[in-house]
Each structure stands twice: as C-alpha cells, then as structure tokens.
Motif scaffolding. Sequence first.
Motif, PDB file in Angstrom:
ATOM      1  N   GLN A   4       0.818  -1.257   0.069  1.00  0.00           N
ATOM      2  CA  GLN A   4       0.203  -0.002  -0.016  1.00  0.00           C
ATOM      3  C   GLN A   4       0.986   1.143   0.041  1.00  0.00           C
ATOM      4  OE1 GLN A   4      -3.591   0.342   2.713  1.00  0.00           O
ATOM      5  NE2 GLN A   4      -2.646   2.275   3.563  1.00  0.00           N
ATOM      6  N   ILE A   5       0.527   2.119  -0.684  1.00  0.00           N
ATOM      7  CA  ILE A   5       1.174   3.548  -0.973  1.00  0.00           C
ATOM      8  C   ILE A   5      -0.089   4.534  -0.991  1.00  0.00           C
ATOM      9  CG2 ILE A   5       3.124   2.945  -1.998  1.00  0.00           C
ATOM     10  CD1 ILE A   5       0.507   4.536  -4.011  1.00  0.00           C
ATOM     11  N   TYR A   6       0.370   5.873  -0.751  1.00  0.00           N
ATOM     12  CA  TYR A   6      -0.557   6.911  -0.819  1.00  0.00           C
ATOM     13  C   TYR A   6      -0.234   7.757  -2.226  1.00  0.00           C
ATOM     14  CZ  TYR A   6      -1.977   5.757   3.972  1.00  0.00           C
ATOM     15  OH  TYR A   6      -2.211   5.104   5.064  1.00  0.00           O
ATOM     16  N   ARG A   7      -1.466   7.955  -2.994  1.00  0.00           N
ATOM     17  CA  ARG A   7      -1.214   8.716  -4.094  1.00  0.00           C
ATOM     18  C   ARG A   7      -1.962  10.176  -4.229  1.00  0.00           C
ATOM     19  NH1 ARG A   7      -0.792   6.270  -9.027  1.00  0.00           N
ATOM     20  NH2 ARG A   7      -0.657   8.386  -9.519  1.00  0.00           N
ATOM     21  N   ARG A   8      -1.252  10.914  -5.021  1.00  0.00           N
ATOM     22  CA  ARG A   8      -1.850  12.216  -5.083  1.00  0.00           C
ATOM     23  C   ARG A   8      -1.473  12.276  -6.603  1.00  0.00           C
ATOM     24  NH1 ARG A   8       1.019  16.829  -2.464  1.00  0.00           N
ATOM     25  NH2 ARG A   8      -0.719  18.076  -3.443  1.00  0.00           N
ATOM     26  N   GLU A   9      -2.482  13.133  -7.212  1.00  0.00           N
ATOM     27  CA  GLU A   9      -2.218  13.941  -8.340  1.00  0.00           C
ATOM     28  C   GLU A   9      -2.396  15.360  -8.343  1.00  0.00           C
ATOM     29  OE1 GLU A   9      -4.495  12.149 -11.731  1.00  0.00           O
ATOM     30  OE2 GLU A   9      -3.514  10.022 -11.201  1.00  0.00           O
ATOM     31  N   VAL A  10      -1.596  16.140  -8.745  1.00  0.00           N
ATOM     32  CA  VAL A  10      -1.391  17.792  -8.637  1.00  0.00           C
ATOM     33  C   VAL A  10      -1.191  18.460 -10.108  1.00  0.00           C
ATOM     34  CG1 VAL A  10      -0.417  17.525  -6.353  1.00  0.00           C
ATOM     35  CG2 VAL A  10       0.969  17.906  -8.254  1.00  0.00           C
ATOM     36  N   ASN A  11      -1.576  19.545 -10.067  1.00  0.00           N
ATOM     37  CA  ASN A  11      -1.214  20.404 -11.262  1.00  0.00           C
ATOM     38  C   ASN A  11       0.037  21.067 -10.928  1.00  0.00           C
ATOM     39  OD1 ASN A  11      -1.731  22.615  -9.543  1.00  0.00           O
ATOM     40  ND2 ASN A  11      -2.834  23.646 -10.801  1.00  0.00           N
ATOM     41  N   PRO A  12       0.687  21.725 -11.996  1.00  0.00           N
ATOM     42  CA  PRO A  12       1.950  22.097 -11.868  1.00  0.00           C
ATOM     43  C   PRO A  12       2.198  23.222 -11.002  1.00  0.00           C
ATOM     44  CG  PRO A  12       1.458  22.065 -14.146  1.00  0.00           C
ATOM     45  CD  PRO A  12      -0.014  21.512 -13.578  1.00  0.00           C
ATOM     46  N   THR A  13       1.231  24.087 -10.730  1.00  0.00           N
ATOM     47  CA  THR A  13       1.593  25.069  -9.549  1.00  0.00           C
ATOM     48  C   THR A  13       1.154  24.689  -8.155  1.00  0.00           C
ATOM     49  OG1 THR A  13      -0.740  26.020  -9.496  1.00  0.00           O
ATOM     50  CG2 THR A  13       0.571  26.767 -11.138  1.00  0.00           C
ATOM     51  N   GLY A  14       0.581  23.326  -7.880  1.00  0.00           N
ATOM     52  CA  GLY A  14       0.278  22.858  -6.610  1.00  0.00           C
ATOM     53  C   GLY A  14      -0.955  23.641  -5.977  1.00  0.00           C
ATOM     54  N   SER A  15      -1.600  24.408  -6.687  1.00  0.00           N
ATOM     55  CA  SER A  15      -2.597  25.045  -6.339  1.00  0.00           C
ATOM     56  C   SER A  15      -4.030  24.312  -6.282  1.00  0.00           C
ATOM     57  CB  SER A  15      -3.012  26.432  -7.097  1.00  0.00           C
ATOM     58  OG  SER A  15      -3.416  26.030  -8.369  1.00  0.00           O
TER      59      SER A  15
END
Length: 401
Positions: A4-15
Amino acid sequence: MIKQIYRREVNPTGSISSDLWPAAFDLSHASWAASVETLQIDLVASGWINLFTAMLMPPPEVELRWAGVGPGTNAEIKRAYSALMGRFFGRATLRFDHGCRWLRQVVDGLELAPGVHLRRRPGHLGDLPDWVGWDDFNDCWVVAEAKGSHDQGDWLTVNPPPIKTALKQLARVQIVDASGPIAFKTWAVACRWGTEANLLPPVIITCDPDDDGRQLEEWEVSKVREESRARWVADLLDGLGRPDIAAAVRSSDLDGASATEDDLVAIPTRSGYAALAIEAGGLIPLIGLDRGERAAALLETARILKRGTALVMLDRSAVESAIMRTGPDDRLDANLRRAWWADGYAPAPVPPDLVEGVAGPVRTRAVPPADVPKPTDLTVDGLTFRTEVDDIGFLEVGTSA
C-alpha cells in the motif's frame, strides 16, 4: 506482492490537488520496470529480481516501507539507491496508471521518428528529464521525469521539492520536426519513501504540465506510434546482446528479419531473446550455441551462492512486428482506465494525521492483502519478467515454441 502507498495527482502550480487516497502497488510492476531500465542503461540487478522483498519490511507490514533506514548506508549511496528506485517505481506508475509506453532514455538530439527529434530548448541549461515515449491515452509523445526521495517535508498538500525540480527538467526539452515544435505530454512522478526508521507515509505524486506545439495529424498518429514501439524494442535488443537485430529494427530492414531465428529461448507459450538476471551479478544475455550449458552453470552457481535469479525475455513476435512496423492494435483506452478508478473506491480507514489540511474529501481504495501470491511471470508490451527459471528451453534455428 501487493503493498500500500498513498497517491496524489497535482497540477504544476500545486494550487489544485486531487484527493489523497491509499492505493495498491504491485511490486511485480516495479520489477518489470526495473528489468527494462537494466536492459536500457546496463544496471546491476539487485533486490528487484526478488520483487524487492529483501529490502522491504516483511508482513504483517502492508505499506511499501523499506527496512531500517532504507537501501544504502552513507548519504551518497542512499541518494544513488533512491534515484534508481525512483526510476523503477516511477516507470511502473507511468506505464500502469497513465498509459505511458515504450519509454526510452532522453539524450539531446535523439531521433524519435524519421525527421523528428527531441532537443534541448535554446538557453535552457541543466539536467534533462529521464524518458521519452508514447502516451496511449492522448495519442502523442510523452516526456517524463522520475524522482525518488527521503524528503521529510509536506508531500500531502503542496508540491514537494523533487516535483519542482522535475518540472524544471521537463521544461528544458522540445520535440521538433521540419515544421517546428510538436506538442507532447509531460509527466513528473516523485516517490517519497517510507522506512522503518522515519515512519513517514509512502507517497507517489504525479503531475502533468501542459506543453505547446503542433498537434499530430490523425494520419501521423499510427505511424509515429509504431516508430516509438520499434525503437524501444531496438534498445532492448541491444541490452539482450543482439545489436544486429536492433539495427535491423531501427532501419526497418526486412532482410534482417531472417536473423530473428537465432538464439531463441523458450518458456511455456512464448519464445524470444532472453537474459538471466542474477542478484548482484547483472544481466547475462543468453546468446550463442552454448547458451543452454552456460545458463545451467549460471543457475547452479546462483543456487550455491543463494543469489536470486530471474529471466527477462523479449518476444520474438514483438521483434518481427517491430521490423515490419506492424505492431498489434493494443492501444490503451483512457476511458476504461478512468472507469476502473471510479468504480474501485470503497470505505477504508485513513489515519487522521495523513489527511489534515488536504483540500476536498479523501478517497480511499480497497487494498488487496499483502499475502497475495506473487505471479511467476509478468508480460507487458512483449517483455516478460519471470521469476521461475527452471523450465526454460533453447530453440534451434527454424523451430518455434
């Protein structure tokens, strides 16, 4: 083995950040990715041939957590291990989650197809990204950079330093032909390691900034997609000790197809060009008339020394179709992938300290138990990673599996 891991998907600015969610990570995918990396850049096979289990905390630990302080001892070695593991896990994430296929090592001036090159942007100094390949979800080329890190900062709500560095590297390249820049997809993927010592949550973040340029015409897509596949196959053949066939693939030399009858290795239902991976010993191509005897001697030595072994094999059919530029119609469907993710979420407990400050609801995904038996082989894009090596055979010219 599933961790198990934790996932995030973000946009380039992090906003804008997607929800944080626990996700299953199949270590066989990372081992397959590591075998590709080893063929492409001549690495020494280490723990990946045993699906990394020698380096990870054993059950009942279910998270992807390295034993002790993680691979390596002093800072320099730990950075080297982290960079390599970042490539392995990053390639696996891009291939199995984001449809990025046939990733090749980036070099300035690399020809991607006749008349199409990847180049450093004028005036942009510094390291280039890791890979260029094909994005099956968006029908275009993709450039990607992977990072592995022990960074202890905030990976749950903002863009951590490794993602920021990766984005700078992605901005340093362009893909051009005679008409000018061509649009391509970019991906930054960063893996923050959880270890027995640091107790940090293991996190994989992916980020996909936009790139400008001419969109490929519909008639171009199939042609350059097959070219991406073929050149990836050629790179693997170099690593498998067959530069002659690799040259035939790169030049689409149909006369070179006759050479594909030599040095064939067989496993049940498949035959192709193979190498033995021996822990701490690297990849040894199985070529030549005495390859059977040498393989037997290598396997016996590995057993005596208690070294893990695996077989890496490129399908003969994949090589032949690469020469002909007639690969199978196996385009990945982005809509199916999105539906799979959307339908797979189920309630599961998430430690409160992991979600504090994360915008929006927290998604969770049911994670398979860690004791799921690992498969003895995995075949993806015509390349097989196989941990069972006792039933391999060796075909003579003119025979088939």
